[in-house]
Design an enzyme around this catalytic site. Structure first.
Site, PDB file in Angstrom:
ATOM      1  N   CYS A   1       2.113  -2.452  15.479  1.00  0.00           N
ATOM      2  CA  CYS A   1       2.032  -2.060  14.071  1.00  0.00           C
ATOM      3  C   CYS A   1       1.345  -3.154  13.262  1.00  0.00           C
ATOM      4  O   CYS A   1       1.763  -4.313  13.278  1.00  0.00           O
ATOM      5  CB  CYS A   1       3.432  -1.803  13.522  1.00  0.00           C
ATOM      6  SG  CYS A   1       3.454  -1.301  11.786  1.00  0.00           S
TER       7      CYS A   1
ATOM      8  N   GLU B   1       0.826  -1.197   0.000  1.00  0.00           N
ATOM      9  CA  GLU B   1       0.000   0.000   0.000  1.00  0.00           C
ATOM     10  C   GLU B   1       0.861   1.248   0.000  1.00  0.00           C
ATOM     11  O   GLU B   1       2.001   1.240   0.477  1.00  0.00           O
ATOM     12  CB  GLU B   1      -0.925   0.010   1.227  1.00  0.00           C
ATOM     13  CG  GLU B   1      -1.964  -1.105   1.211  1.00  0.00           C
ATOM     14  CD  GLU B   1      -2.883  -1.096   2.423  1.00  0.00           C
ATOM     15  OE1 GLU B   1      -4.083  -1.346   2.241  1.00  0.00           O
ATOM     16  OE2 GLU B   1      -2.387  -0.850   3.540  1.00  0.00           O
TER      17      GLU B   1
ATOM     18  N   CYS C   1       3.475   8.570   0.995  1.00  0.00           N
ATOM     19  CA  CYS C   1       4.047   7.591   1.913  1.00  0.00           C
ATOM     20  C   CYS C   1       4.223   6.287   1.136  1.00  0.00           C
ATOM     21  O   CYS C   1       3.235   5.692   0.699  1.00  0.00           O
ATOM     22  CB  CYS C   1       3.112   7.400   3.102  1.00  0.00           C
ATOM     23  SG  CYS C   1       3.670   6.166   4.291  1.00  0.00           S
TER      24      CYS C   1
ATOM     25  N   CYS D   1       6.626  -6.717   6.740  1.00  0.00           N
ATOM     26  CA  CYS D   1       7.752  -6.190   7.504  1.00  0.00           C
ATOM     27  C   CYS D   1       8.241  -7.260   8.458  1.00  0.00           C
ATOM     28  O   CYS D   1       7.437  -8.017   9.018  1.00  0.00           O
ATOM     29  CB  CYS D   1       7.332  -4.943   8.289  1.00  0.00           C
ATOM     30  SG  CYS D   1       8.698  -4.154   9.186  1.00  0.00           S
TER      31      CYS D   1
ATOM     32  N   CYS E   1       7.030  -5.436  15.341  1.00  0.00           N
ATOM     33  CA  CYS E   1       6.605  -4.539  16.419  1.00  0.00           C
ATOM     34  C   CYS E   1       5.147  -4.822  16.750  1.00  0.00           C
ATOM     35  O   CYS E   1       4.290  -4.809  15.855  1.00  0.00           O
ATOM     36  CB  CYS E   1       6.780  -3.081  16.003  1.00  0.00           C
ATOM     37  SG  CYS E   1       8.490  -2.647  15.602  1.00  0.00           S
TER      38      CYS E   1
END
Length: 419
Positions: free
Chosen positions: A168, A141, A154, A161, A165
């Site tokens: 997130c 995205e 962005c 990822c 974390c």
């Protein structure tokens, strides 16, 4: 000056007068290694590579590729102009290229990379979230935002990822793969095409800024510095005024959760991008749980590397800090953050607190307004420039920490052929 040692909270807070929430996941299970620690994925899983694109190559390599095809090298400049200036990969619009073999040439050097699956807009039309399907079915995205005097995109640098974390949404599924430099750049080219066609609303009458992306933030999906070589190739293409997009390096922000060796490499690049460190806690006790990579490189190591970036480039560093209710928003943490930043000098850093954006299934929420204001006040009072960051796209799950593909996205992507 020696950085301050790890600080304990005031006695009242240790005795429970102020609530301390610990990081935890809800609705999903955090991947762990054999020793029970949050799993970190630095290497990209092996998958089929995307087709080589003009933006993956430097100018000399582009010319050499054309000569290999038996074509004069100057055709590379023509292709660059079509792609980077006119934002097109459509051979029918490239009438300055010979008709014979034009489609094959364009297909060979400007192959399709991103297929638009869906587009979500805010009511005012000044923020748009794109869902893209890559050649192998991976989903990413990007978010386009118009502000007075500038347009920010962005971008994602990885599908998924690997930093894991717990707060997130992007990291919940782990790392699918690194994106190529051209896949990163193509997000900008596609956004510029939409802007040129009038697809981004909200421009005010007295706004005379250029109708193209002016600012890039590497704050979409992925940890940019874990995909270092491709991210840097993309940045070079963005900033190349003769053979690329001709953007200002000062308008490009590269963020990281704290990969210290890569921060040092970035400082040596001599490309004056803005550097942002996603810190989110000034004490190792909390940051070890909140940002798993802190188990490799501690708070002080990350801050030392950030200060070294300023020393090497003269570019003020941004500290990103997501304010989470009762977890990291305590007054003593604001004081400790200020103490650690000031121990490394004045004038080198700016803090951007960000109200946490909600994600599906999360028990966490943004800090209360008065707590947020007090956190910001303490930092400013200590002489640390601090600005509460505006969040865009929350209602379309396009704000910081919200980028993640859903089951609906995956179903929509399955029905969409790759371009």
């Amino acid at each position: 000056m020696t950085p301050p040692a790890e600080q304990k909270p005031p006695r009242a807070e240790r005795l429970g007068a102020v609530r301390q929430v610990r990081p935890a996941t809800e609705g999903w299970s955090q991947k762990k290694d054999a020793e029970g620690r949050p799993l970190l994925q630095f290497a990209s899983p092996k998958r089929g590579k995307p087709p080589v694109h003009l933006a993956d190559l430097n100018p000399e390599e582009r010319t050499a590729r054309l000569k290999e095809l038996g074509l004069p090298g100057f055709r590379a400049k023509q292709l660059e102009t079509h792609y980077f200036t006119h934002y097109t990969s459509d051979p029918t619009l490239m009438t300055d290229l010979p008709a014979a073999g034009r489609e094959e040439l364009v297909a060979g050097l400007l192959p399709p990379l991103l297929t638009e699956v869906r587009r979500l807009e805010t009511d005012r039309g000044d923020t748009i979230k794109f869902l893209w399907k890559l050649h192998d079915g991976a989903l990413v995205e990007s978010v386009l935002m118009r502000y007075p005097g500038r347009i920010t995109l962005c971008v994602s640098s990885q599908a998924g990822c690997g930093m894991n974390c717990p707060f997130c949404a992007t990291g919940q599924a782990g790392l699918t793969r690194n994106m190529s430099a051209a896949e990163i750049v193509d997000q900008i080219v596609r956004a510029n095409r939409l802007i040129a066609e009038g697809g981004l609303g909200g421009k005010k009458r007295d706004d005379h800024s250029a109708d193209r992306v002016s600012n890039i933030v590497f704050m979409g999906m992925g940890e940019p510095l874990a995909n270092y070589a491709r991210v840097m190739q993309a940045v070079r293409v963005m900033t190349d005024k003769q053979h690329g997009l001709g953007m200002s390096a000062r308008g490009i922000t590269v963020s990281t959760v704290g990969l210290v060796p890569a921060i040092k490499k970035l400082a040596a690049e001599q490309i004056p991008v803005t550097f942002a460190l996603s810190l989110h806690a000034p004490d190792d006790t909390l940051r070890d749980e909140l940002i798993p990579v802190n188990s490799r490189w501690k708070v002080d190591e990350a801050l030392d590397a950030a200060r070294a970036y300023f020393d090497a480039t003269g570019r003020r560093v941004s500290i990103e800090y997501a304010l989470i209710k009762d977890m990291n928003d305590h007054g003593w943490r604001a004081d400790l953050l200020a103490e650690k930043l000031n121990a490394r000098g004045r004038g080198w850093v700016h803090v951007n607190p960000i109200p946490l954006n909600p994600t599906p299934g999360s028990i966490w929420t943004a800090s209360e307004r008065d707590v947020t204001n007090e956190f910001v006040r303490r930092l400013n009072a200590a002489g640390v420039p601090t600005t509460l960051r505006d969040t865009r796209g929350k209602e379309i799950d396009g704000a910081c920490g919200q980028l993640a593909t859903t089951e609906d996205d995956e179903r929509a992507a399955e029905a969409m052929p790759v371009a």
